[in-house]
Scaffold this motif. Structure first.
Motif, PDB file in Angstrom:
ATOM      1  N   LYS A 138       0.552  -0.907   0.338  1.00  0.00           N
ATOM      2  CA  LYS A 138       0.188   0.172   0.155  1.00  0.00           C
ATOM      3  C   LYS A 138       0.979   1.307  -0.015  1.00  0.00           C
ATOM      4  CE  LYS A 138      -3.492  -2.772   2.234  1.00  0.00           C
ATOM      5  NZ  LYS A 138      -4.709  -2.396   1.363  1.00  0.00           N
ATOM      6  N   PHE A 139       0.743   2.125  -1.146  1.00  0.00           N
ATOM      7  CA  PHE A 139       1.536   2.937  -1.016  1.00  0.00           C
ATOM      8  C   PHE A 139       0.494   4.189  -1.047  1.00  0.00           C
ATOM      9  CE2 PHE A 139       4.067   0.021  -3.725  1.00  0.00           C
ATOM     10  CZ  PHE A 139       5.795   0.209  -4.053  1.00  0.00           C
ATOM     11  N   HIS A 148       5.187   6.508   1.936  1.00  0.00           N
ATOM     12  CA  HIS A 148       5.360   5.952   3.063  1.00  0.00           C
ATOM     13  C   HIS A 148       5.130   4.609   1.932  1.00  0.00           C
ATOM     14  CE1 HIS A 148       5.905   4.227   7.409  1.00  0.00           C
ATOM     15  NE2 HIS A 148       4.915   3.196   6.989  1.00  0.00           N
ATOM     16  N   VAL A 149       5.275   2.809   2.713  1.00  0.00           N
ATOM     17  CA  VAL A 149       4.696   1.782   1.904  1.00  0.00           C
ATOM     18  C   VAL A 149       4.546   1.412   2.965  1.00  0.00           C
ATOM     19  CG1 VAL A 149       5.039   0.123   0.521  1.00  0.00           C
ATOM     20  CG2 VAL A 149       6.077   2.138  -0.418  1.00  0.00           C
ATOM     21  N   ARG A 222      -4.141   6.223  -1.323  1.00  0.00           N
ATOM     22  CA  ARG A 222      -3.104   5.192  -0.741  1.00  0.00           C
ATOM     23  C   ARG A 222      -3.521   4.179  -1.964  1.00  0.00           C
ATOM     24  NH1 ARG A 222      -5.060   2.033   4.371  1.00  0.00           N
ATOM     25  NH2 ARG A 222      -5.574   0.648   3.313  1.00  0.00           N
ATOM     26  N   ILE A 223      -2.475   4.004  -2.342  1.00  0.00           N
ATOM     27  CA  ILE A 223      -2.588   3.072  -3.934  1.00  0.00           C
ATOM     28  C   ILE A 223      -1.785   1.792  -3.672  1.00  0.00           C
ATOM     29  CG2 ILE A 223      -1.920   2.608  -6.251  1.00  0.00           C
ATOM     30  CD1 ILE A 223      -1.506   5.332  -6.130  1.00  0.00           C
ATOM     31  N   GLU A 236      -6.397  -1.371  -6.196  1.00  0.00           N
ATOM     32  CA  GLU A 236      -7.097   0.473  -5.765  1.00  0.00           C
ATOM     33  C   GLU A 236      -6.632   0.485  -5.441  1.00  0.00           C
ATOM     34  OE1 GLU A 236     -10.207  -2.033  -3.598  1.00  0.00           O
ATOM     35  OE2 GLU A 236      -9.141  -1.901  -1.682  1.00  0.00           O
ATOM     36  N   PHE A 237      -7.625   2.003  -5.842  1.00  0.00           N
ATOM     37  CA  PHE A 237      -7.171   3.525  -4.810  1.00  0.00           C
ATOM     38  C   PHE A 237      -8.081   3.429  -3.681  1.00  0.00           C
ATOM     39  CE2 PHE A 237      -7.038   4.851  -9.209  1.00  0.00           C
ATOM     40  CZ  PHE A 237      -4.948   5.054  -9.438  1.00  0.00           C
TER      41      PHE A 237
END
Length: 265
Positions: A138-139, A148-149, A222-223, A236-237
């Protein structure tokens, strides 16, 4: 953040992106338009069809691969979702998949009107336990900037609740303090902090994909991206958040990096 949620979710004001916030098909089309690989869509149907004839679900799934995700088109938080490996095991519930029980769930659904089936992605290295979901990266992005990831290493059902194993890093894959809130109730999901997994072979591709999609969506987002044998694949977004979605460290960073009305300037 509260102002953005009010404008988008309750007042129906315009967003910086062309798809409806929870529309998984619209999100995938947008990501693909901007150069990202996406999971294959295998079927789309109305819940009313299943309510009228529950055997229709079996017919839809018969035309799909044996590794699939069945979920609402406008769903969230895995509600009414099934992640099935080999046509037999439901990874979200850690038990055998029962197509008749799934049809009952969909037929009784008074929240989601349409459902989709898409491919269940495989982990890049092929060494993940077949009973586990693929690792979810999750980026957290402010436009093209990756703040952050959060890595969802595993999610396991334990009794009536579940436990999520989480690791955190930056875009260089350097370990970072977690941004996750740490609930203590099994019903809300226990979080265990674990060491970073192996760095994905396609990490540079994942970072480039996150930057490109972050810039395109034009808002703090968050991608979700997966490391697969074919490289980085968009998940997903997430564009709507509550304060319980992160801890104080994350909150301070988000407030510092926020720009403009929607977070990305």
């Amino acid at each position: 953040m509260a102002d953005r949620k009010l404008r988008w979710e309750f007042l129906g004001r315009p967003t910086p992106f062309p798809f409806k916030i929870l529309d998984k098909l619209g999100q995938k089309a947008f990501a693909k338009e901007h150069g990202a690989d996406v999971p294959a869509t295998l079927a789309v149907f109305d819940a009313a069809e299943i309510a009228a004839d529950k055997s229709a679900l079996r017919s839809h799934l018969a035309r799909c691969s044996s590794d699939f995700v069945l979920k609402p088109v406008h769903g969230y938080q895995n509600k009414q979702a099934f992640a099935v490996r080999g046509g037999a095991h439901d990874l979200l519930r850690n038990k055998s998949f029962d197509v008749n029980a799934a049809a009952d769930v969909i037929a009784a659904d008074d929240e989601f009107s349409s459902y989709m089936v898409e491919e269940l992605l495989a982990d890049e290295r092929g060494d993940a336990a077949p009973s586990r979901l693929p690792v979810d990266f999750k980026f957290w992005c402010f436009g093209p900037t990756i703040a952050h990831v959060t890595i969802m290493v595993s999610r396991e059902r334990r009794g009536e609740g579940y436990t999520v194993a989480v690791a955190d890093c930056d875009e260089s894959f350097t370990p970072q303090p977690t941004w996750c809130a740490l609930p203590t109730s099994a019903e809300s999901g226990l979080v265990e902090l674990v060491p970073l997994p192996l760095k994905p072979l396609c990490w540079d591709h994942m970072v480039a994909t996150a930057r490109r999609l972050g810039a395109a969506v034009g808002a703090f987002a968050r991608i979700d991206i997966y490391a697969t044998p074919r490289g980085a694949v968009f998940g997903e977004f997430q564009l709507l958040f509550d304060l319980v979605d992160w801890n104080d460290r994350a909150d301070a960073a988000i407030r510092t990096m926020w720009r403009g009305r929607d977070g990305a300037g």
